[in-house]
Design a protein around this motif. Structure first.
Motif, short mmCIF file in Angstrom:
data_model
loop_
_atom_site.label_atom_id
_atom_site.label_comp_id
_atom_site.label_asym_id
_atom_site.label_seq_id
_atom_site.Cartn_x
_atom_site.Cartn_y
_atom_site.Cartn_z
N GLY A 24 -41.65 -12.36 28.37
CA GLY A 24 -41.98 -11.09 27.52
C GLY A 24 -42.57 -10.23 27.37
O GLY A 24 -42.89 -9.06 27.53
N LEU A 25 -44.14 -11.34 27.79
CA LEU A 25 -45.88 -10.24 28.04
C LEU A 25 -45.42 -9.39 29.51
O LEU A 25 -45.72 -7.74 28.74
CB LEU A 25 -46.56 -10.84 28.35
CG LEU A 25 -47.14 -11.66 27.08
CD1 LEU A 25 -48.44 -13.37 27.62
CD2 LEU A 25 -47.43 -11.27 26.33
N SER A 38 -42.53 -8.38 30.15
CA SER A 38 -41.38 -7.02 29.46
C SER A 38 -41.99 -5.85 28.58
O SER A 38 -41.79 -4.34 28.36
CB SER A 38 -40.21 -7.61 28.00
OG SER A 38 -40.42 -8.03 26.99
N VAL A 39 -43.53 -6.46 28.30
CA VAL A 39 -44.34 -5.26 27.47
C VAL A 39 -44.85 -4.60 28.01
O VAL A 39 -44.67 -3.67 28.10
CB VAL A 39 -45.21 -5.98 27.01
CG1 VAL A 39 -45.96 -5.32 26.40
CG2 VAL A 39 -44.82 -7.06 25.11
N ALA A 40 -45.02 -4.73 29.23
CA ALA A 40 -46.34 -3.97 30.57
C ALA A 40 -44.56 -3.81 31.74
O ALA A 40 -45.75 -2.46 31.46
CB ALA A 40 -46.62 -5.82 31.32
N GLY A 59 -42.45 -1.67 29.94
CA GLY A 59 -42.49 -0.46 28.82
C GLY A 59 -43.58 0.67 28.84
O GLY A 59 -43.58 1.57 28.61
N GLN A 60 -44.76 -0.49 28.74
CA GLN A 60 -46.12 0.23 29.11
C GLN A 60 -45.86 1.23 30.60
O GLN A 60 -46.59 2.33 30.26
CB GLN A 60 -47.09 -0.77 28.64
CG GLN A 60 -48.26 0.00 28.96
CD GLN A 60 -48.75 0.71 27.30
OE1 GLN A 60 -49.22 1.92 27.35
NE2 GLN A 60 -47.92 0.30 26.27
N LEU A 81 -51.88 -8.12 20.08
CA LEU A 81 -50.04 -8.58 21.26
C LEU A 81 -50.21 -9.48 21.84
O LEU A 81 -48.61 -10.48 21.19
CB LEU A 81 -49.86 -6.94 22.21
CG LEU A 81 -47.79 -7.21 22.50
CD1 LEU A 81 -47.33 -6.25 21.27
CD2 LEU A 81 -48.02 -6.15 23.24
N LEU A 87 -47.99 -12.35 19.94
CA LEU A 87 -46.48 -13.66 20.54
C LEU A 87 -46.69 -14.16 21.33
O LEU A 87 -45.98 -15.62 21.69
CB LEU A 87 -46.06 -11.85 22.12
CG LEU A 87 -45.72 -10.66 22.03
CD1 LEU A 87 -45.76 -9.99 23.63
CD2 LEU A 87 -44.64 -11.26 21.07
#
Length: 96
Positions: A28-29, A31-33, A35-36, A82, A86
């Protein structure tokens, strides 16, 4: 004989109160990176290749892209909020 429902992701040896595997949290973390990274790349390409139409009367404020990126990434409170959200929702099994 009625069995208690088993929590998703907990093996029988661990029991229902065991911590979940951190693999999902790491994914999950990550995927956030990713996306950023996609948003930053889009912004860079838009500034270089797109036609920026300012809405301010004086025109858009000029800045260096790397300076703006450095300022954006230096705001640790966003990462802390964030990441904490999470991690907490994953480890306490509050994810939907």
């Amino acid at each position: 004989k009625v069995r208690a429902p088993r929590m998703e992701g907990a093996s029988a040896a661990e029991g229902p109160s065991a911590w979940p595997s951190p693999v999902g949290l790491c994914l999950g973390l990550l995927s956030v990176a990713v996306g950023q990274l996609c948003v930053v790349l889009y912004h860079f390409l838009y500034l270089r290749l797109g036609k920026v139409t300012p809405i301010q009367k004086e025109g858009a404020q000029q800045y260096k892209f790397l300076e703006g990126l450095r300022t954006h990434l230096a705001q640790a409170e966003g990462f802390a909020l964030l990441g904490g959200y999470l991690a907490g929702t994953w480890m306490f099994r509050l994810m939907p």
